[in-house]
Design a protein around this motif. Structure first.
Motif, PDB file in Angstrom:
ATOM      1  N   PHE A 265     -11.089  -1.121  98.730  1.00  0.00           N
ATOM      2  CA  PHE A 265     -10.339  -1.201  99.975  1.00  0.00           C
ATOM      3  C   PHE A 265      -9.322  -2.355  99.936  1.00  0.00           C
ATOM      4  N   TYR A 266      -9.641  -3.370  99.161  1.00  0.00           N
ATOM      5  CA  TYR A 266      -8.665  -4.448  98.994  1.00  0.00           C
ATOM      6  C   TYR A 266      -7.413  -3.922  98.306  1.00  0.00           C
ATOM      7  N   LEU A 267      -7.614  -2.952  97.410  1.00  0.00           N
ATOM      8  CA  LEU A 267      -6.461  -2.401  96.705  1.00  0.00           C
ATOM      9  C   LEU A 267      -5.488  -1.719  97.654  1.00  0.00           C
ATOM     10  N   ASP A 268      -5.950  -1.268  98.822  1.00  0.00           N
ATOM     11  CA  ASP A 268      -5.034  -0.675  99.786  1.00  0.00           C
ATOM     12  C   ASP A 268      -4.047  -1.716 100.292  1.00  0.00           C
ATOM     13  N   SER A 269      -4.511  -2.932 100.549  1.00  0.00           N
ATOM     14  CA  SER A 269      -3.584  -3.993 100.961  1.00  0.00           C
ATOM     15  C   SER A 269      -2.651  -4.369  99.810  1.00  0.00           C
ATOM     16  N   TYR A 270      -3.160  -4.288  98.580  1.00  0.00           N
ATOM     17  CA  TYR A 270      -2.319  -4.547  97.412  1.00  0.00           C
ATOM     18  C   TYR A 270      -1.199  -3.502  97.335  1.00  0.00           C
ATOM     19  N   ARG A 271      -1.530  -2.242  97.624  1.00  0.00           N
ATOM     20  CA  ARG A 271      -0.536  -1.169  97.637  1.00  0.00           C
ATOM     21  C   ARG A 271       0.522  -1.435  98.710  1.00  0.00           C
ATOM     22  N   THR A 272       0.079  -1.884  99.877  1.00  0.00           N
ATOM     23  CA  THR A 272       1.027  -2.189 100.962  1.00  0.00           C
ATOM     24  C   THR A 272       1.986  -3.298 100.549  1.00  0.00           C
ATOM     25  N   GLN A 273       1.453  -4.301  99.866  1.00  0.00           N
ATOM     26  CA  GLN A 273       2.318  -5.397  99.401  1.00  0.00           C
ATOM     27  C   GLN A 273       3.370  -4.885  98.412  1.00  0.00           C
ATOM     28  N   LEU A 274       2.941  -4.015  97.507  1.00  0.00           N
ATOM     29  CA  LEU A 274       3.897  -3.461  96.539  1.00  0.00           C
ATOM     30  C   LEU A 274       4.991  -2.665  97.245  1.00  0.00           C
ATOM     31  N   ILE A 275       4.613  -1.874  98.245  1.00  0.00           N
ATOM     32  CA  ILE A 275       5.606  -1.073  98.972  1.00  0.00           C
ATOM     33  C   ILE A 275       6.572  -1.978  99.730  1.00  0.00           C
ATOM     34  N   ASN A 276       6.041  -3.044 100.344  1.00  0.00           N
ATOM     35  CA  ASN A 276       6.924  -3.981 101.063  1.00  0.00           C
ATOM     36  C   ASN A 276       7.935  -4.618 100.118  1.00  0.00           C
ATOM     37  N   GLU A 277       7.454  -4.988  98.927  1.00  0.00           N
ATOM     38  CA  GLU A 277       8.382  -5.558  97.952  1.00  0.00           C
ATOM     39  C   GLU A 277       9.431  -4.525  97.520  1.00  0.00           C
ATOM     40  N   ARG A 278       8.978  -3.262  97.384  1.00  0.00           N
ATOM     41  CA  ARG A 278       9.909  -2.228  96.986  1.00  0.00           C
ATOM     42  C   ARG A 278      10.903  -1.923  98.107  1.00  0.00           C
ATOM     43  N   PHE A 279      10.481  -2.086  99.371  1.00  0.00           N
ATOM     44  CA  PHE A 279      11.404  -1.950 100.496  1.00  0.00           C
ATOM     45  C   PHE A 279      12.575  -2.939 100.370  1.00  0.00           C
TER      46      PHE A 279
END
Length: 522
Positions: A46-60
């Motif tokens: 479930f921590y990896l879900d927040s990691y995914r969100t961080q990656l998407i924000n950086e990609r934004f």
């Protein structure tokens, strides 16, 4: 110990009243304790879900910057140059770029100008692992209550109004970013930016499969590691539980059989190969069961001996009482009355001795030990016996050696031991013969030796004299004056004090016997 009749005793459930953990088996608790940390480790999914969100924000942020830079590069360029830049940037960055004019009409598309820089995955031919990955993504999103993302669908219209981000960019004249979700679970990031001052706009579309691949690879690695460690932990926990639970169940089953008493000989496993606490417990339970069996056998034997010993004087008493009404001779009647009186006294003596013998263990378990000087105790007993004329003109000689003869014990019980030893010596010693009493303390053990000058005790009979109701009395002594329990009671008291009582021959070679009492020194 009192037993409840008509009520089945609870089996193996006493721990349930002590703790709620008693509701679960020991095996289940071992598994739970060993696997719970791994479950917490699995929460890293479930921590990896927040990691995914961080990656998407950086990609934004990256998508916004790329759109702005590309729009600046396109502004002022000729149409041919703009088309070339769209194709070049699309291939290099793996994006699809579209240009819209001031009226919102599409006039350039990098996918139409050249080969597409990427293609969306067709989920109809996905393998089972890809399907499982998508299912795991959806499961994690559901558990963490992730925000719903709009599915990416190519608009049928080629106008700017079909794209919300383009509408906002045209109205606000600033770059806009939006997030969509493709059918395979990969994110689609779009960015819109105004191009120059003539109202044209740029739209970039990127399928960020690398983000999903990174997160899924991390999840797969974590899940694999957790499952492998869970399996190993479960196997080790079951092995540990087996080494603990199996012998405990064997001991419990043996204890239940002992309690039920359905089998005369219950074999309690001693587990000699185990030197741990389980082995110590098994041997302690086995020894306890053996001691309990010996105690039960002793009680059964004692009860049979009591019945036998009381039956004889009762039979004699009954015969004398039944004969009295038929006897007219006064002399014979007096003899029958004397026999009846003697039998009554004998029965009374037996009952008193039996009661005293049966209470020794119970009284000693509750008694408070006190410091006693055995030499002073014996002097006092000798003086009392001389005052009551119980020594029958025998001279009792007391000799003390070594340290002060102090022991920890119950004074009344130790007095009973000395009285019985002196009674035995007086009974077997010739008239006016001396009785020798020696008290010695070697620093660790206090010894009391009572020697008479009688016929002695044969070596093969030296243990028999301590058996209950075993009585070999001198010929001159009246029958029935002794119960045969004196030395048995004396030994029981000695053993209750962690001591011993033995019969030996005289060390000086003279006729007679010596009774040797040993007690731990205080």
């Amino acid at each position: 110990m009192a037993e409840k009749s008509g009520e089945e005793a609870p089996q193996l459930s006493s721990g349930e009243t002590l703790s709620t953990t008693g509701r679960f088996s020991l095996t289940a608790r071992i598994l739970l304790v060993n696997m719970l940390p791994l479950v917490f480790l699995g929460g890293g999914l479930f921590y990896l879900d927040s990691y995914r969100t961080q990656l998407i924000n950086e990609r934004f942020k990256l998508a916004r910057i790329e759109a702005q830079i590309t729009a600046e590069a396109l502004a002022g360029a000729t149409r041919e140059r703009q088309e070339a830049l769209l194709v070049q940037i699309g291939k290099e960055q793996g994006m699809r770029l579209r240009m819209f004019d001031a009226e919102g009409r599409l006039w350039a598309d990098s996918f139409a100008l050249d080969e597409p820089a990427f293609t969306f995955d067709d989920i109809t031919d996905d393998t089972w692992d890809q399907q499982f990955a998508r299912w795991l993504d959806r499961t994690v999103d559901t558990i963490v209550a992730a925000e719903t993302v709009t599915d990416y669908v190519e608009p049928e219209s080629d106008t700017a109004e079909a794209w919300p981000e383009l509408v906002r960019a045209r109205e606000e004249r600033v770059s806009q970013v939006n997030l969509y979700d493709w059918r395979d679970g990969t994110p689609v990031i779009t960015a819109a930016a105004p191009v120059g001052l003539n109202g044209a706009t740029l739209l970039t579309v990127r399928n960020a499969v690398d983000i999903t691949a990174t997160v899924r690879a991390a999840r797969t690695t974590l899940v694999t590691a957790v499952l492998l460690v869970l399996f190993a932990s479960a196997m080790l926990s079951l092995y540990l539980a087996r080494t603990i639970v199996t012998p405990l169940r064997q001991l419990a089953n043996a204890a239940v059989k002992v309690r039920q008493g359905r089998e005369r000989e219950v074999e309690v496993p001693r587990l000699p190969d185990r030197s741990d606490e389980i082995g110590l417990l098994a041997r302690a339970v086995s020894d306890m069961t053996g001691a309990l069996r010996q105690r039960i056998d002793a009680v059964d034997s004692f009860a049979a001996d009591v019945a036998h010993e009381i039956k004889n004087p009762l039979a004699s008493l009954r015969s004398a009482i039944e004969s009295l009404p038929r006897v007219e001779d006064p002399k014979l009647r007096r003899e029958l009355e004397q026999i009846a009186t003697h039998d009554v006294r004998r029965i009374d003596r037996l009952v008193t001795e039996i009661s005293d013998a049966s209470r020794i263990d119970a009284e000693m378990s509750r008694a408070t030990l006190e410091r006693i000087d055995m030499a002073d105790l014996i002097r006092s007993i000798i003086g009392s016996r001389e005052y009551r004329a119980e020594n029958q003109n025998h001279r009792i000689e007391l000799t003390t050696r070594g340290f002060a003869a102090n022991v920890l014990g119950v004074g009344a019980r130790l007095e009973r031991v000395i009285e019985n030893l002196l009674d035995n010596a007086v009974s077997f010693s010739p008239p006016e013969a001396a009785i020798e009493v020696t008290v010695d303390n070697d620093g660790t053990c206090v010894s009391v030796t009572v020697c008479d000058s009688g016929p002695g005790i044969p070596e093969d009979s030296r243990e028999k004299v301590f058996k209950r109701f075993h009585s070999v009395r001198p010929e001159q002594e009246d029958f029935g004056n002794h119960s045969g329990l004196g030395l048995a009671i004396a030994r029981a008291i000695a053993e209750a004090h962690d001591g011993s009582l033995l019969a030996e021959s005289r060390s000086d070679g003279a006729p007679g016997a010596c009774l040797h009492l040993r007690l731990p020194a205080a």
